[in-house]
Design an enzyme around this catalytic site. Sequence first.
Site, PDB file in Angstrom:
ATOM      1  N   TRP A 157      16.864  25.528  -6.926  1.00 14.90           N
ATOM      2  CA  TRP A 157      17.645  24.365  -6.494  1.00 14.90           C
ATOM      3  C   TRP A 157      19.044  24.866  -6.102  1.00 14.90           C
ATOM      4  O   TRP A 157      19.686  25.546  -6.911  1.00 14.90           O
ATOM      5  CB  TRP A 157      17.716  23.379  -7.665  1.00 14.90           C
ATOM      6  CG  TRP A 157      18.421  22.099  -7.397  1.00 14.90           C
ATOM      7  CD1 TRP A 157      18.309  21.298  -6.299  1.00 14.90           C
ATOM      8  CD2 TRP A 157      19.333  21.431  -8.288  1.00 14.90           C
ATOM      9  NE1 TRP A 157      19.081  20.179  -6.450  1.00 14.90           N
ATOM     10  CE2 TRP A 157      19.720  20.238  -7.648  1.00 14.90           C
ATOM     11  CE3 TRP A 157      19.855  21.718  -9.555  1.00 14.90           C
ATOM     12  CZ2 TRP A 157      20.612  19.334  -8.230  1.00 14.90           C
ATOM     13  CZ3 TRP A 157      20.725  20.826 -10.132  1.00 14.90           C
ATOM     14  CH2 TRP A 157      21.099  19.649  -9.482  1.00 14.90           C
ATOM     15  N   ASP A 173      15.175  24.201 -17.148  1.00  5.71           N
ATOM     16  CA  ASP A 173      15.555  23.005 -16.405  1.00  5.71           C
ATOM     17  C   ASP A 173      14.345  22.075 -16.387  1.00  5.71           C
ATOM     18  O   ASP A 173      13.320  22.397 -15.779  1.00  5.71           O
ATOM     19  CB  ASP A 173      15.974  23.400 -14.975  1.00  5.71           C
ATOM     20  CG  ASP A 173      16.556  22.220 -14.208  1.00  5.71           C
ATOM     21  OD1 ASP A 173      16.211  21.075 -14.543  1.00  5.71           O
ATOM     22  OD2 ASP A 173      17.336  22.437 -13.268  1.00  5.71           O
ATOM     23  N   LYS A 190      14.475  11.225 -12.357  1.00  2.00           N
ATOM     24  CA  LYS A 190      13.212  11.037 -11.616  1.00  2.00           C
ATOM     25  C   LYS A 190      12.205  10.240 -12.420  1.00  2.00           C
ATOM     26  O   LYS A 190      11.639   9.282 -11.921  1.00  2.00           O
ATOM     27  CB  LYS A 190      12.590  12.392 -11.256  1.00  2.00           C
ATOM     28  CG  LYS A 190      13.572  13.432 -10.764  1.00  2.00           C
ATOM     29  CD  LYS A 190      14.012  13.213  -9.339  1.00  2.00           C
ATOM     30  CE  LYS A 190      15.386  13.764  -9.116  1.00  2.00           C
ATOM     31  NZ  LYS A 190      15.582  14.912  -8.356  1.00  2.00           N
TER      32      LYS A 190
HETATM   33  C1  PLP Z   1      15.603  21.282 -10.464  1.00  2.00           C
HETATM   34  C2  PLP Z   1      16.597  20.209 -10.686  1.00  2.00           C
HETATM   35  N1  PLP Z   1      17.416  20.287 -11.738  1.00  2.00           N
HETATM   36  C3  PLP Z   1      18.324  19.361 -11.999  1.00  2.00           C
HETATM   37  C4  PLP Z   1      18.463  18.267 -11.181  1.00  2.00           C
HETATM   38  C5  PLP Z   1      19.570  17.295 -11.512  1.00  2.00           C
HETATM   39  O1  PLP Z   1      19.199  16.029 -11.751  1.00  2.00           O
HETATM   40  P1  PLP Z   1      20.252  14.880 -12.037  1.00  2.00           P
HETATM   41  O2  PLP Z   1      20.214  13.992 -10.856  1.00  2.00           O
HETATM   42  O3  PLP Z   1      19.730  14.230 -13.280  1.00  2.00           O
HETATM   43  O4  PLP Z   1      21.590  15.479 -12.237  1.00  2.00           O
HETATM   44  C6  PLP Z   1      17.649  18.126 -10.058  1.00  2.00           C
HETATM   45  C7  PLP Z   1      17.814  17.001  -9.150  1.00  2.00           C
HETATM   46  O5  PLP Z   1      17.427  16.981  -8.021  1.00  2.00           O
HETATM   47  C8  PLP Z   1      16.680  19.128  -9.815  1.00  2.00           C
HETATM   48  O6  PLP Z   1      15.858  19.063  -8.765  1.00  2.00           O
END
Ligand code: PLP
Length: 398
Positions: A130, A211, A246
Amino acid sequence: MFESIQVAPADAILGLTEAFRADPNPHKINLSVGVYQDASGKTPVLESVQRAAKRVVEKLSSKSYLPIPGSPAYAAAVQKLMFGADHEAVASGRVATSHTPGGTGALRVAGDLIHQNLPKTTIWLTQPTWPNHPQIFAAAGVPTRTVPYFDAKTNDLAWDELITAVNQIPVGDALLLHACCHNPTGIDPTLDQWNQLADVMSRRGILPLVDFAYQGFANGIEDDAAVLKTLVGPGSELIICSSFSKNFGLYCERVGALSLVAADGKTADAVQSRVKKAIRANYSNPPAYGGELVVTVLSDPELEKLWRSEVDQMRDRINGMRKLLVETLKAKGVPGDYSFITRQRGIFSFSGLTREQVETLKKKHAIYIVGSGRINVAGITKDNVGPLCAAIADVVKG
Ligand SMILES: Cc1ncc(COP(=O)(O)O)c(C=O)c1O
């Protein structure tokens, strides 16, 4: 003083959504942004969350601050969701959970914790990952490096390269792995491969930084959490950064958690005191409302059952769209074998489209995809899959 500051480049993914909004083409399709969308292209408020919201508002008695790590009820709910009702690590008090603003907040606090207390530690990221991961840790002052993850020739996990690289990570460093639904590839290690990764990390003294942003989106709530159990052996240490954006559809409420697992309760208390220091200097204490929604859903058996069925529905829809995409690509005569898309999990797929093809899709067909070829499968519907695949056929055939 401000005159010397140059304009920052737009965020690669959110910038595309801005361009999509400005595009006047009525047939435009946005597969770039990372949110779940239902069959009508909407990002819904879950029914379980709607019902919880009514209760939360009714019982609201104060808007005073939460404790620095959030409410104990939230921490207990998060731990139960990850480890089950009576896991040894939870029962022995060696897990400490803090409510953070989203998974991003959890990752940043983890970065601060490492920077402030383990100054020699480098965080190893999968290549690719990411795009916010390296930015978050750079902002926290923690150096990052990468291990190979994706084999573009087979559209699969580069397992041999990955395990070889993990075996060479210096002792005392951390390795960030996505528990499931790897973003951006959609490719996860098998449980057997997780066991091997866990074994190497614990044998060599590498801190797992997990994560966990998509619990329930790969194979189910419990199945996806099974990965964590490969890492939580007796005396093991790890950090888990959860997101409920999500699986609860709570994107804008910023609900996440940092859970640290230490070798014993005393160590967990000491590390948690450092987590609290990092949070205090960062955002002081978490926003309450989203956390209340999660606790309300998870503490009522009826609401929890409804929520679990809603997560199942989201997962089934995404997997259904993966199948439909592969079938329609074939029907439209796109050359090549795209069956790997049905083996990927989560909302993302590394489609194998090149940067040039992605650019042509945008300019010629008003189809917005991230430059790496990552598509949001949840953005596909029965209505747009035909035009999408016809456009892909056009750019792939040249
Ligand atoms: C792999 C990954 N980690 C963390 C997050 C962060 O999510 P949040 O919106 O809860 O900060 C995302 C969001 O797209 C993600 O895809």
